[in-house]
Design a protein around this motif. Structure first.
Motif, PDB file in Angstrom:
ATOM      1  N   SER A   7       4.103  -6.731   3.558  1.00 37.76           N
ATOM      2  CA  SER A   7       4.694  -7.584   2.532  1.00 37.76           C
ATOM      3  C   SER A   7       5.138  -6.726   1.367  1.00 37.76           C
ATOM      4  O   SER A   7       4.768  -5.545   1.274  1.00 37.76           O
ATOM      5  CB  SER A   7       3.686  -8.645   2.069  1.00 37.76           C
ATOM      6  OG  SER A   7       2.546  -8.019   1.493  1.00 37.76           O
ATOM      7  N   GLY A   8       5.925  -7.327   0.480  1.00 39.69           N
ATOM      8  CA  GLY A   8       6.308  -6.640  -0.746  1.00 39.69           C
ATOM      9  C   GLY A   8       7.721  -6.102  -0.775  1.00 39.69           C
ATOM     10  O   GLY A   8       8.164  -5.574  -1.794  1.00 39.69           O
ATOM     11  N   GLY A   9       8.441  -6.221   0.324  1.00 39.93           N
ATOM     12  CA  GLY A   9       9.807  -5.737   0.335  1.00 39.93           C
ATOM     13  C   GLY A   9      10.717  -6.617  -0.503  1.00 39.93           C
ATOM     14  O   GLY A   9      10.320  -7.683  -0.974  1.00 39.93           O
ATOM     15  N   ARG A  19       6.203  -2.243  -4.463  1.00 33.98           N
ATOM     16  CA  ARG A  19       4.900  -1.920  -3.872  1.00 33.98           C
ATOM     17  C   ARG A  19       4.774  -2.696  -2.576  1.00 33.98           C
ATOM     18  O   ARG A  19       4.768  -3.930  -2.577  1.00 33.98           O
ATOM     19  CB  ARG A  19       3.761  -2.270  -4.813  1.00 33.98           C
ATOM     20  CG  ARG A  19       2.398  -1.794  -4.314  1.00 33.98           C
ATOM     21  CD  ARG A  19       1.296  -2.088  -5.322  1.00 33.98           C
ATOM     22  NE  ARG A  19      -0.004  -1.577  -4.912  1.00 33.98           N
ATOM     23  CZ  ARG A  19      -0.435  -0.349  -5.209  1.00 33.98           C
ATOM     24  NH1 ARG A  19       0.315   0.471  -5.930  1.00 33.98           N
ATOM     25  NH2 ARG A  19      -1.636   0.049  -4.798  1.00 33.98           N
ATOM     26  N   LEU A  20       4.680  -1.970  -1.481  1.00 34.30           N
ATOM     27  CA  LEU A  20       4.489  -2.584  -0.175  1.00 34.30           C
ATOM     28  C   LEU A  20       3.002  -2.642   0.148  1.00 34.30           C
ATOM     29  O   LEU A  20       2.247  -1.741  -0.232  1.00 34.30           O
ATOM     30  CB  LEU A  20       5.213  -1.789   0.912  1.00 34.30           C
ATOM     31  CG  LEU A  20       6.696  -1.514   0.703  1.00 34.30           C
ATOM     32  CD1 LEU A  20       7.274  -0.800   1.924  1.00 34.30           C
ATOM     33  CD2 LEU A  20       7.462  -2.775   0.402  1.00 34.30           C
ATOM     34  N   VAL A  79      -3.504  -1.226   3.226  1.00 31.77           N
ATOM     35  CA  VAL A  79      -2.913   0.074   2.929  1.00 31.77           C
ATOM     36  C   VAL A  79      -1.608  -0.191   2.194  1.00 31.77           C
ATOM     37  O   VAL A  79      -0.752  -0.927   2.714  1.00 31.77           O
ATOM     38  CB  VAL A  79      -2.656   0.893   4.203  1.00 31.77           C
ATOM     39  CG1 VAL A  79      -1.893   2.170   3.876  1.00 31.77           C
ATOM     40  CG2 VAL A  79      -3.976   1.230   4.897  1.00 31.77           C
ATOM     41  N   ASP A  80      -1.464   0.351   1.012  1.00 31.20           N
ATOM     42  CA  ASP A  80      -0.296   0.087   0.174  1.00 31.20           C
ATOM     43  C   ASP A  80       0.609   1.306   0.082  1.00 31.20           C
ATOM     44  O   ASP A  80       0.163   2.448   0.266  1.00 31.20           O
ATOM     45  CB  ASP A  80      -0.741  -0.304  -1.233  1.00 31.20           C
ATOM     46  CG  ASP A  80      -1.397  -1.670  -1.273  1.00 31.20           C
ATOM     47  OD1 ASP A  80      -1.913  -2.036  -2.344  1.00 31.20           O
ATOM     48  OD2 ASP A  80      -1.399  -2.380  -0.245  1.00 31.20           O
ATOM     49  N   ARG A  93      14.046  -0.826   6.865  1.00 30.50           N
ATOM     50  CA  ARG A  93      12.919  -1.708   7.156  1.00 30.50           C
ATOM     51  C   ARG A  93      11.685  -0.812   7.245  1.00 30.50           C
ATOM     52  O   ARG A  93      11.693   0.192   7.965  1.00 30.50           O
ATOM     53  CB  ARG A  93      13.139  -2.480   8.448  1.00 30.50           C
ATOM     54  CG  ARG A  93      12.123  -3.603   8.645  1.00 30.50           C
ATOM     55  CD  ARG A  93      12.563  -4.602   9.683  1.00 30.50           C
ATOM     56  NE  ARG A  93      11.665  -5.740   9.742  1.00 30.50           N
ATOM     57  CZ  ARG A  93      11.773  -6.809   8.939  1.00 30.50           C
ATOM     58  NH1 ARG A  93      12.752  -6.871   8.058  1.00 30.50           N
ATOM     59  NH2 ARG A  93      10.916  -7.812   9.049  1.00 30.50           N
ATOM     60  N   TYR A  94      10.640  -1.184   6.532  1.00 27.84           N
ATOM     61  CA  TYR A  94       9.435  -0.376   6.446  1.00 27.84           C
ATOM     62  C   TYR A  94       8.337  -0.987   7.307  1.00 27.84           C
ATOM     63  O   TYR A  94       8.065  -2.189   7.216  1.00 27.84           O
ATOM     64  CB  TYR A  94       8.967  -0.268   4.996  1.00 27.84           C
ATOM     65  CG  TYR A  94       9.807   0.700   4.193  1.00 27.84           C
ATOM     66  CD1 TYR A  94      11.134   0.396   3.863  1.00 27.84           C
ATOM     67  CD2 TYR A  94       9.302   1.926   3.772  1.00 27.84           C
ATOM     68  CE1 TYR A  94      11.921   1.295   3.148  1.00 27.84           C
ATOM     69  CE2 TYR A  94      10.071   2.825   3.050  1.00 27.84           C
ATOM     70  CZ  TYR A  94      11.381   2.498   2.751  1.00 27.84           C
ATOM     71  OH  TYR A  94      12.159   3.387   2.042  1.00 27.84           O
TER      72      TYR A  94
END
Length: 124
Positions: A7-9, A19-20, A79-80, A93-94
């Motif tokens: 999440s976070g994208g 911040r992912l 894990v961020d 795309r992460y």
């Protein structure tokens, strides 16, 4: 089998930050490394960052070194990836990946569990 959810994208202007976060369920992040990879359209998935199980070792791709920071909270099973000074070339795309036990931490074939990814778009 562990399930990973990123999440976070989002969409951000060049120079901005995101911040992912990667949350694990079903099984904790028990492998030696957890990594972030990214894939831009028409390109292969590439290594971004990895962190050891204890958090004591962190590795980054040269392209993000000094701008991105990987961290983990084992109590929360997350894990961020803090991304600062974003550039248009960071658009991709992460993906979060775990299940690594041997080999090179930057080798995507060494990870056996992947999330669905979260899109990051950096406008110029």
């Amino acid at each position: 089998q562990v399930q990973l959810v990123e999440s976070g994208g989002g969409l951000v202007q060049a120079g901005g930050s995101l911040r992912l976060s990667c949350a694990a369920s079903g099984r904790t992040f028990s492998s030696d490394y957890t990594g972030w990879f990214r894939q831009a359209p028409g390109k292969e998935r590439e290594f971004v960052a990895a962190i050891s199980r204890s958090g004591g070792s962190r590795y980054y791709a040269d392209s993000v070194k000094g701008r991105f920071t990987i961290s983990r909270d084992n109590a929360k099973n997350t894990v961020d990836l803090q991304m600062n000074s974003l550039k248009p070339e960071d658009t991709a795309r992460y993906y979060c990946a775990t299940g690594f036990y041997s080999g090179a931490y930057y080798d995507r074939s060494r990870y056996d569990s992947w999330g669905q990814g979260t899109q990051v778009t950096v406008s110029s």
